[in-house]
Design a protein around this motif. Structure first.
Motif, PDB file in Angstrom:
ATOM      1  N   LYS A   1     115.163  41.273  27.794  1.00 55.21           N
ATOM      2  CA  LYS A   1     116.081  40.806  26.746  1.00 55.21           C
ATOM      3  C   LYS A   1     115.480  39.622  26.001  1.00 55.21           C
ATOM      4  O   LYS A   1     115.613  39.498  24.794  1.00 55.21           O
ATOM      5  N   GLU A   2     114.816  38.742  26.753  1.00 53.59           N
ATOM      6  CA  GLU A   2     114.184  37.565  26.156  1.00 53.59           C
ATOM      7  C   GLU A   2     112.889  37.914  25.434  1.00 53.59           C
ATOM      8  O   GLU A   2     112.497  37.216  24.507  1.00 53.59           O
ATOM      9  N   ARG A   3     112.213  38.957  25.862  1.00 47.76           N
ATOM     10  CA  ARG A   3     110.921  39.367  25.286  1.00 47.76           C
ATOM     11  C   ARG A   3     110.986  40.839  24.883  1.00 47.76           C
ATOM     12  O   ARG A   3     110.353  41.694  25.504  1.00 47.76           O
ATOM     13  N   PRO A   4     111.760  41.188  23.856  1.00 46.27           N
ATOM     14  CA  PRO A   4     111.939  42.606  23.497  1.00 46.27           C
ATOM     15  C   PRO A   4     110.645  43.319  23.113  1.00 46.27           C
ATOM     16  O   PRO A   4     110.557  44.542  23.238  1.00 46.27           O
ATOM     17  N   GLU A   5     109.635  42.575  22.685  1.00 45.38           N
ATOM     18  CA  GLU A   5     108.356  43.210  22.333  1.00 45.38           C
ATOM     19  C   GLU A   5     107.667  43.830  23.540  1.00 45.38           C
ATOM     20  O   GLU A   5     106.743  44.622  23.393  1.00 45.38           O
ATOM     21  N   ARG A   6     108.128  43.485  24.724  1.00 45.31           N
ATOM     22  CA  ARG A   6     107.542  44.038  25.944  1.00 45.31           C
ATOM     23  C   ARG A   6     108.241  45.313  26.391  1.00 45.31           C
ATOM     24  O   ARG A   6     107.898  45.886  27.413  1.00 45.31           O
ATOM     25  N   GLY A   7     109.225  45.756  25.651  1.00 44.30           N
ATOM     26  CA  GLY A   7     109.953  46.975  26.000  1.00 44.30           C
ATOM     27  C   GLY A   7     109.063  48.199  25.893  1.00 44.30           C
ATOM     28  O   GLY A   7     108.009  48.173  25.275  1.00 44.30           O
ATOM     29  N   GLY A   8     109.504  49.275  26.506  1.00 40.77           N
ATOM     30  CA  GLY A   8     108.745  50.520  26.437  1.00 40.77           C
ATOM     31  C   GLY A   8     107.717  50.688  27.529  1.00 40.77           C
ATOM     32  O   GLY A   8     106.947  51.650  27.505  1.00 40.77           O
ATOM     33  N   GLY A   9     107.691  49.780  28.492  1.00 34.79           N
ATOM     34  CA  GLY A   9     106.752  49.894  29.602  1.00 34.79           C
ATOM     35  C   GLY A   9     107.295  50.776  30.704  1.00 34.79           C
ATOM     36  O   GLY A   9     108.366  51.374  30.592  1.00 34.79           O
ATOM     37  N   ARG A  10     106.539  50.840  31.792  1.00 40.71           N
ATOM     38  CA  ARG A  10     106.924  51.663  32.944  1.00 40.71           C
ATOM     39  C   ARG A  10     107.377  50.784  34.091  1.00 40.71           C
ATOM     40  O   ARG A  10     106.795  49.742  34.349  1.00 40.71           O
ATOM     41  N   ILE A  11     108.399  51.236  34.803  1.00 41.91           N
ATOM     42  CA  ILE A  11     108.893  50.551  35.991  1.00 41.91           C
ATOM     43  C   ILE A  11     108.382  51.308  37.209  1.00 41.91           C
ATOM     44  O   ILE A  11     108.507  52.529  37.290  1.00 41.91           O
ATOM     45  N   LEU A  12     107.789  50.551  38.135  1.00 47.00           N
ATOM     46  CA  LEU A  12     107.182  51.144  39.337  1.00 47.00           C
ATOM     47  C   LEU A  12     107.602  50.390  40.589  1.00 47.00           C
ATOM     48  O   LEU A  12     107.916  49.202  40.527  1.00 47.00           O
ATOM     49  N   THR A  13     107.539  51.068  41.711  1.00 44.62           N
ATOM     50  CA  THR A  13     107.664  50.399  43.004  1.00 44.62           C
ATOM     51  C   THR A  13     106.244  50.066  43.466  1.00 44.62           C
ATOM     52  O   THR A  13     105.258  50.561  42.908  1.00 44.62           O
ATOM     53  N   TRP A  14     106.123  49.260  44.505  1.00 45.09           N
ATOM     54  CA  TRP A  14     104.815  48.934  45.070  1.00 45.09           C
ATOM     55  C   TRP A  14     104.116  50.200  45.565  1.00 45.09           C
ATOM     56  O   TRP A  14     102.930  50.409  45.327  1.00 45.09           O
ATOM     57  N   SER A  15     104.856  51.071  46.229  1.00 47.10           N
ATOM     58  CA  SER A  15     104.276  52.318  46.742  1.00 47.10           C
ATOM     59  C   SER A  15     103.752  53.194  45.613  1.00 47.10           C
ATOM     60  O   SER A  15     102.677  53.796  45.736  1.00 47.10           O
ATOM     61  N   GLN A  16     104.495  53.290  44.518  1.00 46.28           N
ATOM     62  CA  GLN A  16     104.046  54.083  43.370  1.00 46.28           C
ATOM     63  C   GLN A  16     102.775  53.483  42.761  1.00 46.28           C
ATOM     64  O   GLN A  16     101.855  54.214  42.386  1.00 46.28           O
ATOM     65  N   ALA A  17     102.728  52.163  42.664  1.00 46.18           N
ATOM     66  CA  ALA A  17     101.539  51.507  42.104  1.00 46.18           C
ATOM     67  C   ALA A  17     100.322  51.728  43.005  1.00 46.18           C
ATOM     68  O   ALA A  17      99.220  51.971  42.522  1.00 46.18           O
ATOM     69  N   LEU A  18     100.511  51.658  44.324  1.00 48.14           N
ATOM     70  CA  LEU A  18      99.415  51.932  45.262  1.00 48.14           C
ATOM     71  C   LEU A  18      98.919  53.361  45.110  1.00 48.14           C
ATOM     72  O   LEU A  18      97.712  53.611  45.052  1.00 48.14           O
ATOM     73  N   LYS A  19      99.848  54.306  45.031  1.00 47.67           N
ATOM     74  CA  LYS A  19      99.479  55.714  44.909  1.00 47.67           C
ATOM     75  C   LYS A  19      98.740  55.967  43.591  1.00 47.67           C
ATOM     76  O   LYS A  19      97.725  56.666  43.571  1.00 47.67           O
ATOM     77  N   GLU A  20      99.228  55.389  42.508  1.00 50.32           N
ATOM     78  CA  GLU A  20      98.557  55.537  41.218  1.00 50.32           C
ATOM     79  C   GLU A  20      97.162  54.916  41.254  1.00 50.32           C
ATOM     80  O   GLU A  20      96.228  55.416  40.633  1.00 50.32           O
ATOM     81  N   GLY A  21      97.029  53.826  41.995  1.00 50.29           N
ATOM     82  CA  GLY A  21      95.744  53.149  42.115  1.00 50.29           C
ATOM     83  C   GLY A  21      94.710  53.910  42.924  1.00 50.29           C
ATOM     84  O   GLY A  21      93.534  53.567  42.905  1.00 50.29           O
ATOM     85  N   GLU A  22      95.115  54.943  43.644  1.00 52.90           N
ATOM     86  CA  GLU A  22      94.148  55.779  44.357  1.00 52.90           C
ATOM     87  C   GLU A  22      93.305  56.583  43.371  1.00 52.90           C
ATOM     88  O   GLU A  22      92.155  56.897  43.643  1.00 52.90           O
TER      89      GLU A  22
END
Length: 167
Positions: free
Chosen positions: A130-151
């Motif tokens: 809300k404070e930084r609307p220009e940052r909208g449109g990104g992806r929300i991940l869990t730690w496990s999802q980020a680890l898996k993507e990082g493989e």
């Protein structure tokens, strides 16, 4: 009597040992990229089974090291991320990585250019957006999802730092 006091205090001692360690901003260096940590809002921490803490200047460095993209081999017993919304540049507010909400947007400037921010809750992330609307449109991940993507690929962009995949 002393044995009874020790046994009753044991859970508190174990909990204290499992707490995140203190980060010395401007002193600690990332074991993955070797940069000095200058902004605690982006920091990450891993504690090995022997209790030694390793500090990272970007969550991407920790993700990449855990996935074998470079740096010394690391087995993490505990992993913490700095809550971007609740931390300051000089003092992180550590949250367990498993409970963190990660937000990825390639245009967000982070120490290693990963565009990854960690938040303690979805609500904190929504307030930030809300404070930084220009940052909208990104992806929300869990730690496990980020680890898996990082493989599949390193989080740290190749044009900033290009380690080779460890054998």
């Amino acid at each position: 009597m002393h044995r009874r006091i020790f046994i009753l205090s044991l859970p508190f001692l174990l909990q204290a040992l499992a707490a995140p360690r203190a980060l010395r901003v401007g002193v600690e260096a990332c074991p993955y990229c070797f940069m000095t940590i200058l902004d605690a809002r982006h920091a990450a921490q891993a504690v090995n089974p022997q209790g030694k803490a390793f500090f990272y200047d970007d969550p991407a460095c920790l993700l990449d090291q855990l996935n074998g993209w470079g740096g010394p081999s690391l087995t993490a017993k505990e992993v913490y991320l700095a809550d971007f919304a609740a931390s300051t540049r000089t003092a992180p507010r550590w949250i367990p990585a498993e409970g963190a909400v990660l937000y990825h947007h390639p245009r967000i400037r982070t120490p290693m250019g990963s565009g990854l921010l960690a938040f303690g809750s979805r609500r904190a992330l929504e307030e930030h957006l809300k404070e930084r609307p220009e940052r909208g449109g990104g992806r929300i991940l869990t730690w496990s999802q980020a680890l898996k993507e990082g493989e599949k690929r390193p989080w740290v962009p190749a044009d900033i730092f290009s380690p080779s995949k460890a054998p």
